[in-house]
Design an enzyme around this catalytic site. Structure first.
Site, mmCIF file in Angstrom:
data_model
loop_
_atom_site.group_PDB
_atom_site.id
_atom_site.type_symbol
_atom_site.label_atom_id
_atom_site.label_comp_id
_atom_site.label_asym_id
_atom_site.label_seq_id
_atom_site.Cartn_x
_atom_site.Cartn_y
_atom_site.Cartn_z
ATOM 1 N N GLU A 1 0.859 -1.185 0.000
ATOM 2 C CA GLU A 1 0.000 0.000 0.000
ATOM 3 C C GLU A 1 0.896 1.236 0.000
ATOM 4 O O GLU A 1 2.032 1.186 0.475
ATOM 5 C CB GLU A 1 -0.921 0.010 1.215
ATOM 6 C CG GLU A 1 -0.195 0.172 2.526
ATOM 7 C CD GLU A 1 -1.150 0.156 3.707
ATOM 8 O OE1 GLU A 1 -2.063 0.977 3.761
ATOM 9 O OE2 GLU A 1 -0.971 -0.723 4.590
ATOM 10 N N ASP B 1 14.190 -3.674 14.643
ATOM 11 C CA ASP B 1 14.664 -2.399 14.085
ATOM 12 C C ASP B 1 13.532 -1.377 14.128
ATOM 13 O O ASP B 1 13.312 -0.643 13.181
ATOM 14 C CB ASP B 1 15.165 -2.612 12.652
ATOM 15 C CG ASP B 1 16.038 -1.456 12.179
ATOM 16 O OD1 ASP B 1 16.391 -0.613 13.009
ATOM 17 O OD2 ASP B 1 16.348 -1.405 10.975
HETATM 18 P P1 AMP Z 1 12.701 0.855 2.747
HETATM 19 O O1 AMP Z 1 13.566 0.122 1.786
HETATM 20 O O2 AMP Z 1 11.483 0.112 3.149
HETATM 21 O O3 AMP Z 1 13.472 1.416 3.923
HETATM 22 O O4 AMP Z 1 12.162 2.136 1.926
HETATM 23 C C1 AMP Z 1 12.977 3.230 1.540
HETATM 24 C C2 AMP Z 1 12.166 4.514 1.471
HETATM 25 O O5 AMP Z 1 11.136 4.387 0.490
HETATM 26 C C3 AMP Z 1 11.440 4.864 2.770
HETATM 27 O O6 AMP Z 1 12.242 5.605 3.649
HETATM 28 C C4 AMP Z 1 10.248 5.670 2.282
HETATM 29 O O7 AMP Z 1 10.630 7.020 2.091
HETATM 30 C C5 AMP Z 1 9.949 5.036 0.936
HETATM 31 N N1 AMP Z 1 8.859 4.029 1.064
HETATM 32 C C6 AMP Z 1 8.993 2.713 1.328
HETATM 33 N N2 AMP Z 1 7.788 2.104 1.375
HETATM 34 C C7 AMP Z 1 6.869 3.062 1.138
HETATM 35 C C8 AMP Z 1 5.425 3.072 1.077
HETATM 36 N N3 AMP Z 1 4.707 1.952 1.291
HETATM 37 N N4 AMP Z 1 4.821 4.230 0.802
HETATM 38 C C9 AMP Z 1 5.548 5.373 0.607
HETATM 39 N N5 AMP Z 1 6.890 5.431 0.662
HETATM 40 C C10 AMP Z 1 7.551 4.298 0.926
#
Ligand code: AMP
Length: 939
Positions: free
Chosen positions: A690, A736
């Protein structure tokens, strides 16, 4: 004396010029051309008996003026010939082209010693014409000119003279004009022509851009020239070229494109003629109007449709105009009792389109009834009544013995644009007799040990008068020995049944057309009676059941104290966690032999064609995170986040990447990021979740510093705690938990994200290596997890306390810029973070509870949720702030009250406690990065 008569030199001149190329290059601009002058040139000779001006003819017998000198018999010759003043115009670098003949000294007897075979070329720059004034010493020498070819007496005899052409460069010229001078020191030379010119890059059109005449610079540098688009064109990328010192255009960049309605023809854009159009800018040609369309004027950007022809919204300008289809033909109906199969043929004229569909309208027409009425809702169309792509439909659930008319209309993409009357093919049918439909609603009215009373509703479609009902029943699993009863009404009492026994029953209705289909099987049980010996058995059974339940509860309580310690990283025992029925347990994907099996068990495989990527919103460990849209068949399009696995991944990276989906896919909670599915069967491999419009919580809070009410913040914290309660109930330890791993949607709902196994800590930029080798986000992690990797739900509670602090300080970095080592030491010695500014005392107390050294003393997430719920219900309890209430003495910030007062009075608390380096914000404790921290408590 053998002196070649000067006149002879010229008399032969017409011969020597033969075969010389005529025109000059287009990038040369003449400043002087002696051949162009018909009359006397009027150049000045010093002394006057030196150079002599003579008339001659060129190869075309056009009169020209030449100069010659041949004083080869006399010593010490110094004869100068000076041109008129030559304005330089814009030129910086000048070229001088000399054509001359020169006599070979060897061929002149008795002149040895005095005869020369060269002459000198000089120039003088001045800002104005100096008239006849001549000073030899003012001139600068350009070069000594020697002949490549000299001629002899024999050549004269053969009537062949050899013409020399020499070109010299002069520059940079900076004054307004200049003179040239030719110095003879005793040669026999005839100056046939003198041409002085400069070079320019001439006007040109390149890529539909015009570049003006440009004079190059004298130096090596190129002149950058911007082009302007030719008429009826527009810049696509600004056109540029460079003019070289040699007058050549170099490196064309950028271009112009012909406007819509114009096409490129050679170096210009020409208007499209009537009957042609061009709807996009660019260098394509005008296209002929497609069928059934026209233009009558020049420069059309599209063609209009002929009368009764149309273009649908999605049709391109290059498509023919089309019209609605003709009605379908030859409708055939095949009636089967109360169903009918209708078939028809494709319309004779599809209107020029392929998107033909059919709509079927059903009308019920009574006998003798002139007007038909629309069929009621019960009639069913298979596959459907509208938008049919095939030429057949089955209509069921019609009434028996009834007249129906079906109208079949063919439609295409332009049907709605045509205002013509509906045209359709119609067929009228009469349905046959049919048996009644099954009884669907059966009710149990009364049950006893030996009997049961039932009633039911008449079938939805009786298709005639119901004569009676047949009721068939039998003992469960004894289908062969059944009993049948008939009932005129819609109820019956079955008697003579065995007590405490299950029975199955079916009912069917009968009309003149016969029996209808039986109802589905209906199960019922007779009641049971307790005899004295039975009652004993029952009592024993009940007490055993109670004992088992009590035992299970006790076991559960015992094991649930132990269970959180079976964290996923070290003791992979989730399959053995005993939980009460109804609570699902997290399954570690690593316990699967084939991890891709885990992905497919917990995550839905999505079709990549349903995913549209819009833009990049973040960077994950394995690739970019994008926002986009997901369209599933027969569902509304939704916004999603798409994590991609970058190209060139290893098998292990692919497994680790997908492990997050295997974990996330097991969760279903409003405060846990929801997995929509994965794409593993095509590339790139993707995880689709989502979309959270406000991104990660830490940056969101920093962006909105001090903009929320305490209740709003508590609402967010409650969401996080609720998500964590769910995870701990599932037996999942996050490890984490930090504000950066919480995502926020547009309604400020916070959801826990960032699941993974080995990945969790590898990926986190906050994670640092500990002495035991693992990578851990020190500032967020409980001491026992740092010291001996004891990760449990209780260590997640510690991290939750840090998140609580991050939220209340609007994204401040925990422990500011203290080093990880100092944080470990300070926490171990009992110091804790101070309350953020204006933090309610109750929330600060909750933080301190989460940071209890003894992990069993920390609250459970269950408890945290209920504390926050109470605060939301009674916001009055949030009024007292921790800074005003007495703070525990072992907080890292522990200044005396007068200091605090001064900070508060200057409004500097925020600047100091929230953002200042910690050595300013803390009292001294003796840490390397923060040597003014004080510990006033006896821990
Ligand atoms: P992650 O690899 O899950 O740490 O994601 C890296 C970055 O992508 C996060 O810090 C958010 O800024 C963005 N992000 C990840 N998942 C989402 C999501 N479901 N909706 C909006 N932004 C996201």
């Amino acid at each position: 004396m053998d002196r070649t008569p000067p006149a002879l030199l010229l008399a032969l001149f017409s011969l020597l010029c033969r075969g010389q190329p005529g025109g000059q290059p287009s990038n040369e601009v003449n400043l002087l051309d002696s051949k162009a002058s018909q009359g006397e040139l009027g150049w000045i000779s010093y002394p006057s008996h030196g150079w002599e001006e003579i008339s001659g003819v060129d190869e075309h017998y056009t009169p020209i003026r030449t100069f010659q000198v041949c004083n080869v018999m006399e010593y010490n010759q110094n004869n100068w010939l000076r041109t008129n003043w030559i304005p330089r115009n814009s030129a910086q670098k000048i070229y001088v082209e000399l054509k001359f003949t020169l006599r070979d000294c060897n061929s002149i007897p008795l002149v040895l010693g005095t005869c020369k075979e060269t002459f000198n070329l000089h120039y003088l720059e001045t800002d104005e014409d100096m008239g006849a004034k001549f000073r030899e010493h003012q001139f600068s020498k350009i070069d000594t000119i020697a002949a490549d070819e000299s001629f002899t007496q024999m050549d004269l005899g053969d009537r062949i003279l050899k013409l020399n052409t020499e070109v010299r460069e002069v520059g940079p010229i900076t004054k307004k004009g200049f003179y040239l001078a030719f110095q003879d020191v005793g040669a026999c030379v005839a100056l046939v022509s003198v041409r002085v010119y400069f070079k320019k890059c001439p006007f040109t059109v390149r890529n539909l851009a015009m570049f003006p005449d440009t004079v190059p610079m004298d130096s090596q540098s190129l002149v950058e020239v911007r082009g302007s688009c030719v008429n009826n064109s527009k810049e696509e990328e600004s056109p540029k070229m460079y003019c070289s010192t040699e007058g050549e255009w170099l490196v064309p960049i950028g271009k112009c494109l012909c406007n819509i309605g114009y096409e490129e023809q050679g170096p210009s854009c020409q208007v499209c003629r009537p009957g042609f159009y061009k709807s996009t800018p660019g260098n394509a040609r005008c296209s002929k109007c497609p069928p059934h369309s026209y233009t009558h004027h020049d420069g059309a950007v599209h063609c209009s449709c002929e009368k009764d022809f149309f273009r649908a919204a999605g049709d391109s300008q290059s498509m023919a105009c089309t019209r609605p289809p003709s009605p379908p033909g030859n409708v055939i109906s095949v009636i089967n009792e109360t169903s009918v199969i209708l078939e028809w043929s494709w319309p004779a004229d599809t209107g020029g389109r392929k998107d033909v569909t059919f709509n079927v309208v059903c009308k019920r027409c009574g006998p003798g009834q002139l007007q038909c009425e629309p069929c009621r809702g019960a009639v069913r169309f298979l596959p459907r009544a509208t938008g049919l792509r095939n030429t057949t439909v089955t209509v069921t659930d019609l009434l028996a013995h009834t007249n129906y008319t079906f109208e079949i209309e063919a439609l295409n993409g332009v049907s709605t644009l045509a205002r013509a009357q509906r045209q359709f093919a119609a067929v009228t049918i009469t349905t046959n007799q049919a048996a009644p439909s099954p009884v669907t609603v059966i009710r149990k009215d009364r049950t006893s040990r030996n009997s049961i009373s039932l009633s039911w509703l008449e079938p939805e479609r009786p298709n005639g008068i119901i004569l009676d009902y047949e009721v068939k029943y039998y003992e469960k699993e004894q289908e062969t020995s059944y009993t049948i009863l008939r009932s005129k009404g819609t109820n019956v009492t079955l008697s003579g049944l065995k007590p405490d026994t299950s029975y199955l029953l079916q009912i069917r209705a009968r009309t003149a057309a016969g029996y209808g289909a039986p109802s589905r099987k209906f199960e019922f049980e007779t009641t049971f009676s307790i005899s004295s010996e039975n009652s004993q058995v029952v009592l024993i059974a009940i007490s055993s059941a109670v004992a088992i339940i009590v035992l299970t509860v006790v076991l559960y309580i015992l094991i649930s104290r132990w269970a959180p310690e079976c964290e996923h990283g070290e003791n992979k025992t989730p399959h053995f966690i005993l939980r009460l029925p109804g609570i699902r347990t997290y399954v570690d994907p690593h316990t699967y032999e084939d991890p891709s099996q885990a992905v497919h068990e917990f995550a839905k495989e999505l079709d990549a064609s349903g995913i549209t990527i819009d833009k990049v919103v973040g960077a994950g460990e394995f690739g970019e995170v994008c926002s986009g849209r997901l369209k599933l068949p027969s569902k509304k399009e939704i916004c999603v986040a798409i994590k991609t696995l970058k190209a060139g991944y290893t098998e292990k990276q692919r497994r680790d990447f997908l492990s997050e989906a295997s974990i996330m896919g097991q969760f279903d909670h409003p405060n846990i990021i929801r997995l929509e599915g994965v794409v593993t069967r095509s590339k790139p491999v993707m995880i689709v979740t989502e979309y959270m419009e406000n991104g990660s919580l830490d940056s969101f809070l920093r962006k909105h510093d001090a903009q929320f009410t305490v209740i709003q913040l508590v609402g967010m914290l409650r969401g996080i705690a609720s998500g964590m309660r769910y995870l701990s109930d599932m037996g999942y330890v996050h490890r984490d938990l930090a504000a950066r791993n919480i995502l926020v949607n547009s309604n400020l709902v916070c959801k826990v994200s960032d699941f993974g196994l080995s990945r969790v800590l590898e990926d986190d930029p906050e994670a640092a290596y500990t002495t035991r080798g693992g990578k851990i986000p020190i500032r967020w992690t409980a001491p026992e997890a740092i010291a001996y990797r004891k990760f449990t739900s209780a260590s997640d509670v510690w991290s939750y306390g840090i998140v609580l602090w991050e939220v209340m300080s609007y994204g401040e970095r925990p422990y500011w810029e203290m080093s990880n080592q100092d944080v470990i030491k300070a926490v171990d010695e009992g110091y804790r973070l101070p309350p953020p500014m204006d933090c309610p005392a109750t929330l600060y107390q909750l933080m301190l509870d989460c940071w209890q050294k003894e992990r069993n003393n920390r609250p459970k997430f269950e408890h945290i949720v209920s504390i926050l719920d109470k605060l939301i219900r009674n916001p009055g309890n949030l009024k007292v702030t921790a800074n005003t209430a007495s703070r525990p003495a072992n907080t890292l910030l522990d200044r005396n009250s007068s200091d605090m007062a001064s900070l508060r009075s200057t409004g500097g608390w925020l600047d100091n406690a929230r953002t200042l380096p910690c050595k300013d914000a803390f009292g001294g404790v003796g840490y390397t990065s923060c040597d003014t921290l004080t510990k006033t408590t006896a821990e």
